[in-house]
Write a protein that holds these residues in place. Structure first.
Motif, PDB file in Angstrom:
ATOM      1  N   GLU A 108      60.675  88.205 -28.438  1.00  0.00           N
ATOM      2  CA  GLU A 108      60.427  87.447 -29.663  1.00  0.00           C
ATOM      3  C   GLU A 108      60.359  88.403 -30.851  1.00  0.00           C
ATOM      4  OE1 GLU A 108      57.592  83.844 -28.539  1.00  0.00           O
ATOM      5  OE2 GLU A 108      56.868  85.715 -27.660  1.00  0.00           O
ATOM      6  N   TRP A 109      60.673  87.868 -32.027  1.00  0.00           N
ATOM      7  CA  TRP A 109      60.694  88.672 -33.247  1.00  0.00           C
ATOM      8  C   TRP A 109      59.964  87.931 -34.374  1.00  0.00           C
ATOM      9  CZ3 TRP A 109      63.529  93.362 -33.895  1.00  0.00           C
ATOM     10  CH2 TRP A 109      64.293  93.743 -32.784  1.00  0.00           C
ATOM     11  N   ASP A 110      59.368  88.714 -35.291  1.00  0.00           N
ATOM     12  CA  ASP A 110      59.019  88.166 -36.595  1.00  0.00           C
ATOM     13  C   ASP A 110      59.621  89.094 -37.644  1.00  0.00           C
ATOM     14  OD1 ASP A 110      57.344  90.351 -36.927  1.00  0.00           O
ATOM     15  OD2 ASP A 110      55.496  89.234 -36.581  1.00  0.00           O
ATOM     16  N   TYR A 111      59.162  89.061 -38.861  1.00  0.00           N
ATOM     17  CA  TYR A 111      59.810  89.826 -39.925  1.00  0.00           C
ATOM     18  C   TYR A 111      59.709  91.336 -39.715  1.00  0.00           C
ATOM     19  CZ  TYR A 111      60.145  85.454 -42.464  1.00  0.00           C
ATOM     20  OH  TYR A 111      60.448  84.171 -42.838  1.00  0.00           O
ATOM     21  N   HIS A 112      58.640  91.797 -39.103  1.00  0.00           N
ATOM     22  CA  HIS A 112      58.402  93.234 -39.037  1.00  0.00           C
ATOM     23  C   HIS A 112      58.242  93.776 -37.611  1.00  0.00           C
ATOM     24  CE1 HIS A 112      57.889  93.180 -43.360  1.00  0.00           C
ATOM     25  NE2 HIS A 112      56.972  92.226 -43.235  1.00  0.00           N
ATOM     26  N   PHE A 113      58.071  92.922 -36.625  1.00  0.00           N
ATOM     27  CA  PHE A 113      57.770  93.379 -35.270  1.00  0.00           C
ATOM     28  C   PHE A 113      58.605  92.633 -34.232  1.00  0.00           C
ATOM     29  CE2 PHE A 113      53.991  94.375 -37.682  1.00  0.00           C
ATOM     30  CZ  PHE A 113      53.576  95.600 -37.175  1.00  0.00           C
ATOM     31  N   TRP A 114      58.794  93.278 -33.076  1.00  0.00           N
ATOM     32  CA  TRP A 114      59.288  92.576 -31.901  1.00  0.00           C
ATOM     33  C   TRP A 114      58.177  92.534 -30.857  1.00  0.00           C
ATOM     34  CZ3 TRP A 114      58.957  95.663 -27.644  1.00  0.00           C
ATOM     35  CH2 TRP A 114      59.192  97.041 -27.776  1.00  0.00           C
ATOM     36  N   TYR A 115      58.232  91.515 -30.003  1.00  0.00           N
ATOM     37  CA  TYR A 115      57.226  91.296 -28.970  1.00  0.00           C
ATOM     38  C   TYR A 115      57.945  91.069 -27.639  1.00  0.00           C
ATOM     39  CZ  TYR A 115      54.391  90.391 -33.107  1.00  0.00           C
ATOM     40  OH  TYR A 115      53.773  90.504 -34.322  1.00  0.00           O
ATOM     41  N   LEU A 116      57.483  91.725 -26.592  1.00  0.00           N
ATOM     42  CA  LEU A 116      58.105  91.616 -25.284  1.00  0.00           C
ATOM     43  C   LEU A 116      57.043  91.247 -24.245  1.00  0.00           C
ATOM     44  CD1 LEU A 116      60.895  92.054 -23.861  1.00  0.00           C
ATOM     45  CD2 LEU A 116      60.035  94.312 -23.220  1.00  0.00           C
ATOM     46  N   THR A 117      57.188  90.060 -23.678  1.00  0.00           N
ATOM     47  CA  THR A 117      56.245  89.569 -22.664  1.00  0.00           C
ATOM     48  C   THR A 117      56.905  89.645 -21.299  1.00  0.00           C
ATOM     49  OG1 THR A 117      55.263  88.044 -24.270  1.00  0.00           O
ATOM     50  CG2 THR A 117      54.854  87.594 -21.932  1.00  0.00           C
ATOM     51  N   THR A 118      56.157  90.118 -20.313  1.00  0.00           N
ATOM     52  CA  THR A 118      56.695  90.283 -18.966  1.00  0.00           C
ATOM     53  C   THR A 118      55.879  89.474 -17.967  1.00  0.00           C
ATOM     54  OG1 THR A 118      57.426  92.521 -19.524  1.00  0.00           O
ATOM     55  CG2 THR A 118      57.337  91.947 -17.182  1.00  0.00           C
ATOM     56  N   ARG A 119      56.599  88.802 -17.095  1.00  0.00           N
ATOM     57  CA  ARG A 119      55.971  87.912 -16.113  1.00  0.00           C
ATOM     58  C   ARG A 119      56.379  88.328 -14.700  1.00  0.00           C
ATOM     59  NH1 ARG A 119      56.169  81.428 -17.180  1.00  0.00           N
ATOM     60  NH2 ARG A 119      54.688  80.735 -15.588  1.00  0.00           N
ATOM     61  N   LEU A 120      55.401  88.426 -13.809  1.00  0.00           N
ATOM     62  CA  LEU A 120      55.643  88.778 -12.412  1.00  0.00           C
ATOM     63  C   LEU A 120      55.515  87.535 -11.546  1.00  0.00           C
ATOM     64  CD1 LEU A 120      55.895  90.809  -9.998  1.00  0.00           C
ATOM     65  CD2 LEU A 120      53.391  91.023 -10.100  1.00  0.00           C
ATOM     66  N   LEU A 121      56.563  87.237 -10.778  1.00  0.00           N
ATOM     67  CA  LEU A 121      56.553  86.129  -9.818  1.00  0.00           C
ATOM     68  C   LEU A 121      56.788  86.682  -8.425  1.00  0.00           C
ATOM     69  CD1 LEU A 121      58.791  83.392 -11.511  1.00  0.00           C
ATOM     70  CD2 LEU A 121      56.315  83.356 -11.308  1.00  0.00           C
ATOM     71  N   VAL A 122      56.024  86.199  -7.448  1.00  0.00           N
ATOM     72  CA  VAL A 122      56.240  86.564  -6.044  1.00  0.00           C
ATOM     73  C   VAL A 122      56.387  85.282  -5.241  1.00  0.00           C
ATOM     74  CG1 VAL A 122      55.386  87.808  -4.034  1.00  0.00           C
ATOM     75  CG2 VAL A 122      54.855  88.656  -6.336  1.00  0.00           C
ATOM     76  N   VAL A 123      57.498  85.177  -4.527  1.00  0.00           N
ATOM     77  CA  VAL A 123      57.788  84.018  -3.683  1.00  0.00           C
ATOM     78  C   VAL A 123      57.700  84.455  -2.226  1.00  0.00           C
ATOM     79  CG1 VAL A 123      59.503  82.282  -3.048  1.00  0.00           C
ATOM     80  CG2 VAL A 123      59.290  83.015  -5.440  1.00  0.00           C
ATOM     81  N   LEU A 124      56.867  83.761  -1.445  1.00  0.00           N
ATOM     82  CA  LEU A 124      56.668  84.106  -0.042  1.00  0.00           C
ATOM     83  C   LEU A 124      57.129  82.976   0.864  1.00  0.00           C
ATOM     84  CD1 LEU A 124      53.076  85.687  -0.076  1.00  0.00           C
ATOM     85  CD2 LEU A 124      55.275  86.878  -0.173  1.00  0.00           C
ATOM     86  N   SER A 125      57.626  83.358   2.038  1.00  0.00           N
ATOM     87  CA  SER A 125      57.964  82.380   3.073  1.00  0.00           C
ATOM     88  C   SER A 125      56.705  81.986   3.828  1.00  0.00           C
ATOM     89  CB  SER A 125      58.988  82.973   4.039  1.00  0.00           C
ATOM     90  OG  SER A 125      58.479  84.181   4.603  1.00  0.00           O
TER      91      SER A 125
END
Length: 250
Positions: A108-125
Motif C-alpha cells: 500500500e502507498w500514501d503520498y510519502h510512504f509505502w507499507y508492506l504487510t505480510t501474512r503467514l498461512l499454514v495448511v495441514l492435512s
C-alpha cells in the motif's frame, strides 16, 4: 493428543546472561466470509488448497523472488519450486501427506510512504481433510517512498533432525541445538528478533523462538492478533542466519 517431544540442548559459549528457546502454540480459527477462489500467486498450488486459502488472501499476492535480499533468499540457493521464500511444501505433521506454508504480501502507498504487510498461512492435512491451522499477520513495515521496496520476511524448508541455532545478547554468543522429529520451516527476517522455527503436531502449529533471559510459552493469538507495525530497517550486515547447520535424522 499424543505430543512429540522437542529436544532442546543448550550450549553457552560465554558466561554472561542466558538464552532460551520457547515453544509458542499457534491455534488459529479464522472465519472468512469471502468465498472467491482467485489467488494472486505464481506458485503451483493444488486446486483444493487454492480454494481453501482464497478467502484469506484477498488483496494479497505471492512475492516474486527478486523482492528478497540475499540474506532472506541467497542468490546461490538452488531453485526449488516447493521451497521458495514465500512457499514451502512438506510433511509438517508426519502423517505422510503434504502440508503447505505460505507468505503473502499486501503493498500500500500514501503520498510519502509505502507499507508492506505480510501474512503467514499454514495448511495441514488431517483425517478430515485439509485445514488452515495458522493464519498469522506478521505485521506491517513502512518506509519513505524513495526507499526501494523489499520483503521483510521469508520462509525455508527444514528437514527432520538436529538444528543448530545462534544468537547474541549483550555481546555474548549463545548456541542452541533443537531436535525436530518431522519436517518444518524456518521464518527468517531482516530483524533478528523476528526469526523462529515453525513445526506441527497433528493439526496444530507451534513456534520455537528466541526469548531473552528466560524460557517461556505463550499463545500469540491470546496476546495480539498481529505482530504490529515497524519502520523498515535492514539489520543483516555481517550477520548469520539463526540456523547455522541442519543435520538430518539417520
Amino acid at each position: 493428543m499424543k505430543m512429540k517431544n522437542i529436544l532442546l540442548t543448550s550450549t553457552l559459549l560465554m558466561s554472561i546472561g542466558c538464552i532460551g528457546i520457547y515453544e509458542v502454540p499457534v491455534d488459529c480459527d479464522p472465519d472468512p466470509v469471502n468465498n472467491s477462489v482467485y489467488v494472486n500467486t505464481y506458485v503451483s498450488i493444488p486446486y483444493t488448497i487454492r480454494e481453501l486459502i482464497a478467502p484469506y488472501v484477498q488483496g494479497y499476492f505471492s512475492p516474486r523472488t527478486h523482492r528478497y535480499c540475499d540474506y532472506l533468499y541467497p542468490s546461490n540457493y538452488p531453485y526449488d519450486p516447493f521451497d521458495l521464500p514465500c512457499y514451502v511444501r512438506a510433511d509438517f505433521n508426519g502423517d505422510g501427506l503434504y502440508d503447505y506454508a505460505f507468505l503473502f504480501s499486501m503493498e500500500e502507498w500514501d503520498y510519502h510512504f509505502w507499507y508492506l504487510t505480510t501474512r503467514l498461512l499454514v495448511v495441514l492435512s488431517t483425517p478430515y481433510g485439509y485445514v488452515i491451522s495458522c493464519d498469522l499477520n506478521l505485521g506491517t513495515v513502512y518506509a519513505e517512498k524513495y526507499v526501494p521496496i523489499e520483503e521483510y520476511w521469508s520462509i525455508c524448508y527444514l528437514p527432520p533432525g538436529y538444528h543448530t541455532l545462534v544468537t547474541w545478547i549483550n555481546g555474548v554468543e549463545f548456541i542452541e541445538t533443537v531436535y525436530l522429529p518431522d519436517e518444518a520451516f524456518f521464518l527468517a527476517s531482516l530483524d533478528p528478533d523476528d526469526e523462529s522455527i515453525f513445526y506441527a503436531i497433528n493439526d496444530a502449529v507451534y513456534e520455537i523462538e528466541w526469548e531473552e533471559e528466560k524460557l517461556e510459552k505463550r499463545n500469540t493469538n491470546i496476546i495480539e492478533p498481529t505482530r504490529g507495525n515497524k519502520k523498515f530497517e535492514k539489520n543483516t550486515e555481517g550477520r548469520k542466519k539463526m540456523i547455522l547447520k541442519s543435520t538430518k535424522s539417520k
